[in-house]
Scaffold this active site. Structure first.
Site, PDB file in Angstrom:
ATOM      1  CG  HIS A 238     -40.708  -9.075  -3.958  1.00 51.20           C
ATOM      2  ND1 HIS A 238     -39.399  -8.977  -4.377  1.00 51.20           N
ATOM      3  CD2 HIS A 238     -40.872 -10.356  -3.558  1.00 51.20           C
ATOM      4  CE1 HIS A 238     -38.801 -10.151  -4.236  1.00 51.20           C
ATOM      5  NE2 HIS A 238     -39.671 -11.013  -3.734  1.00 51.20           N
TER       6      HIS A 238
ATOM      7  CG  ASP B 188     -44.010  -7.105  -9.170  1.00 48.42           C
ATOM      8  OD1 ASP B 188     -44.169  -8.159  -9.829  1.00 48.42           O
ATOM      9  OD2 ASP B 188     -43.309  -7.046  -8.135  1.00 48.42           O
TER      10      ASP B 188
ATOM     11  CB  CYS C 138     -38.316 -10.689  -0.756  1.00 49.44           C
ATOM     12  SG  CYS C 138     -37.079 -11.974  -0.756  1.00 49.44           S
TER      13      CYS C 138
ATOM     14  CE  LYS D 262     -42.294 -15.148  -7.596  1.00 45.41           C
ATOM     15  NZ  LYS D 262     -41.881 -15.547  -6.252  1.00 45.41           N
TER      16      LYS D 262
ATOM     17  CD  GLN E  65     -46.513 -13.837  -5.543  1.00 46.50           C
ATOM     18  OE1 GLN E  65     -47.344 -14.733  -5.612  1.00 46.50           O
ATOM     19  NE2 GLN E  65     -45.247 -14.077  -5.231  1.00 46.50           N
TER      20      GLN E  65
END
Ligand code: PLP
Length: 599
Positions: free
Chosen positions: A319, A396, A560, A422, A399
């Site tokens: 991202h 990261d 993104c 999220k 997600q």
């Protein structure tokens, strides 16, 4: 205030016991076949916010839900996969239609399990109740009332104003007839030997008020979960409760509300720690979101530790939030950025990654799940290879946290970041996890109140983590809301969520593959619930607009993540992304609209 609440704010025990026993007596299969259990009025709720406090194997859907008349389709457009309980053979090459789902009818007779107390009431004495007063009031009294009223009078399926053509075209044209074997959960088989689903999606959906929303005269179908997730009532109510009963600045006062707000905020930190299995609450820093967390690391640790010629490795899947901060740092400090390539399925090529590692590698920053393709990366392997090369690692998790259990100690990353919105929590709150020693060796990136031990005009001493990275007044209420979101998914069980979503993804993949001219982008063997695609003859925004007409929210654009889309020769894709509250019926509708577009 309800009449079931005493003036002291506590539930009226006699009244509640009466209601509870009335409830159990009226539950089919309990009143006739089993002695009705006496309900202890201790704040426990069998439905909704407290449901998985029921100490059954999966904490969900066992017993109670199979009796529960709320098990009707919310949307009225088809059955729920979670209620499928019809055998154990799944044939994705030949999906069947229109199966009869006993879990979805108010009149079905559940398989009786005479020796089993469906509510596991006897175990309640060992359950601890940390519920807030409002939770006790709401979850027990209010929900019990709801259950009772529905037992007495089964409510009609909500009338949804739909256009006539939508009624005329049956969306449930594909359906799986059986419950997939991978959804077998230990301890989750009934007396019949049939596999029981981990939870009932139709019950879960009732916690999300927005899912009843009507858009463009159609019931909302929210398939934009990778952008943001919807919030359960438990989170919404928790934030309201904070502002109604606890609101204060934290840490710095001796009054009652400051104590309440501080407890709520630090309680949320503890929940995050447990959710990630971090070693200490000191490793959990509240920030605005994943983007801010990555910037924090870049602008503190990165600024302080990286020098000209040092190398940072990112993956092709990243991202922009995990590219731009490193690029800014690279420009400033003359660093080199290297990129791990992916194959045509969108999977990290580990052999190529290994070739990029060398003594100049100081940082590897990569995503655990790609937001654009859904690829699940081999995170543990990437981390350990980086450590072997002497590099630090940032993962990261924006997600991943909503789709799978995360264990930062097992992962062994130096930092792990995610955003609250999220994972069914509020916007404006997120988390940076960092190893405690590393955090304390890093100088803060922002200065101000809250993060100091002592200030003179000559010198300031900082707190250790987490305080040193939380300058100023943070987003207290939303941190508390994030804690409620974590409670929520924890009650559902992250393993259950992962299994259910896997099933839904397999189902959706099969259906989308059958749409003529549809090209799926991202076909990794290990994927989370993202289905990026392009449709021959249509711009992605045209597909998005057409789906919107049917109430279906998907993202179309670059997500993104321009570099990974360009890897596949594209500037944009359509991206339906699934969460545990989505259903096969919704996926059917998606496929149906796409088919009709092609016609
Ligand atoms: N990383 C990934 C993989 C994402 O999907 C996102 C948001 O979509 C982010 C980082 C940034 O998250 P936020 O905008 O909440 O800071």
């Amino acid at each position: 205030m309800s009449t079931n609440i005493n003036p002291d704010g506590l539930p009226n025990l006699q009244e509640l016991e009466k209601l509870a026993n009335q409830f159990f007596k009226s539950v089919k299969g309990v009143s006739q076949n089993e002695p009705a259990p006496s309900f202890p009025a201790n704040g426990f709720s069998p439905v909704g916010s407290q449901i998985s406090d029921i100490p059954t194997g999966n904490g969900f859907a066992d017993g109670l839900f199979s009796h529960h008349p709320q098990s009707v389709p919310v949307s009225g457009v088809g059955a729920s996969p979670s209620a499928i309980n019809q055998g154990d053979v799944i044939n994705l090459n030949n999906p069947q239609t229109s199966f009869e789902d006993p879990g979805l009818t108010a009149t079905h007779s559940p398989v009786s399990q005479p020796s089993v107390n469906p509510f596991n009431i006897t175990d309640l004495s060992t359950t601890s109740f940390n519920a807030l007063p409002y939770q006790q009031e709401q979850s027990f009294e209010h929900e019990l009332q709801q259950v009772l009223s529905q037992l007495i009078q089964v409510p009609p399926v909500p009338q949804i104003p739909v256009k006539p053509e939508a009624v005329a075209t049956p969306p449930s044209f594909y359906f799986l007839k059986s419950f997939p074997a991978q959804l077998t959960v230990p301890g989750n088989t009934g007396a019949s030997g049939l596999v029981k689903p981990p939870f009932d999606v139709n019950i879960v959906r009732q916690d999300f008020p927005i899912l009843k929303e009507i858009v463009n005269s159609k019931q909302l179908v929210w398939l934009d979960n990778a952008a943001t997730t919807q919030k359960p009532k438990q989170v919404i109510d928790r934030i309201s409760y904070f502002y109604e009963h606890e609101n204060s600045n934290i840490h710095r006062a001796t009054h009652e509300l400051a104590a309440r707000a501080t407890d709520a905020y630090e309680g949320a930190r503890k929940k995050v720690q447990q959710f990630l299995n971090a070693g200490s609450v000191n490793e959990i820093i509240f920030v605005r979101g994943a983007t801010e967390a990555i910037n924090l690391v870049a602008k503190s640790w990165g600024e302080q530790n990286l020098n000209a010629g040092d190398e940072i490795i990112v993956s092709h899947l990243e991202h922009h939030a995990n590219i731009v901060p490193w690029q800014q740092l690279a420009t400033k400090k003359d660093l080199k950025i290297k990129v791990i390539p992916v194959d045509d399925d969108g999977q990290i090529i580990i052999e190529e990654y290994v070739k990029l590692l060398n003594p100049k590698t100081k940082l590897v920053a990569f995503t655990q799940v790609s937001n654009a393709l859904g690829t699940v990366t081999p995170a543990r392997q990437i981390v350990s290879l980086a450590h072997l090369a002497g590099a630090k690692v940032l993962v990261d998790g924006a997600q991943s946290v909503s789709h799978m259990p995360v264990d930062v100690q097992a992962l062994d990353a130096d930092w792990f970041v995610f955003s609250g919105h999220k994972v069914f929590g509020p916007t404006g709150i997120g988390v940076l996890y960092g190893k405690e020693d590393l955090l304390n060796q890093t100088q803060p990136w922002q200065g101000g109140g809250n993060m100091i031990v002592d200030v003179t005009f000559e010198h300031t001493r900082y707190h250790n983590a987490p305080g040193r990275f939380e300058a100023g007044t943070g987003n207290i209420a939303d941190a508390v809301g994030l804690g409620a979101a974590i409670d929520y998914v924890t009650r559902l069980g992250m393993h259950n969520i992962a299994q259910y979503e896997h099933y839904l993804l397999v189902y959706a993949t099969q259906l989308l593959k059958e749409v003529p001219g549809l090209r799926l982008i991202g076909t990794a063997a290990d994927k989370a619930s993202v289905l990026s695609f392009v449709l021959e003859g249509y711009k992605t925004e045209e597909v998005g607009a057409e789906l919107n007409k049917h109430g279906i929210a998907v993202r179309s654009g670059h997500h993104c993540a321009q570099p990974i889309l360009r890897r596949f020769g594209l500037e944009s894709t359509v991206r339906p992304s699934l969460a545990f509250y989505n259903t096969c019926a919704e996926v059917d509708l998606l496929a149906h609209v796409l088919h009709s577009l092609k016609k």
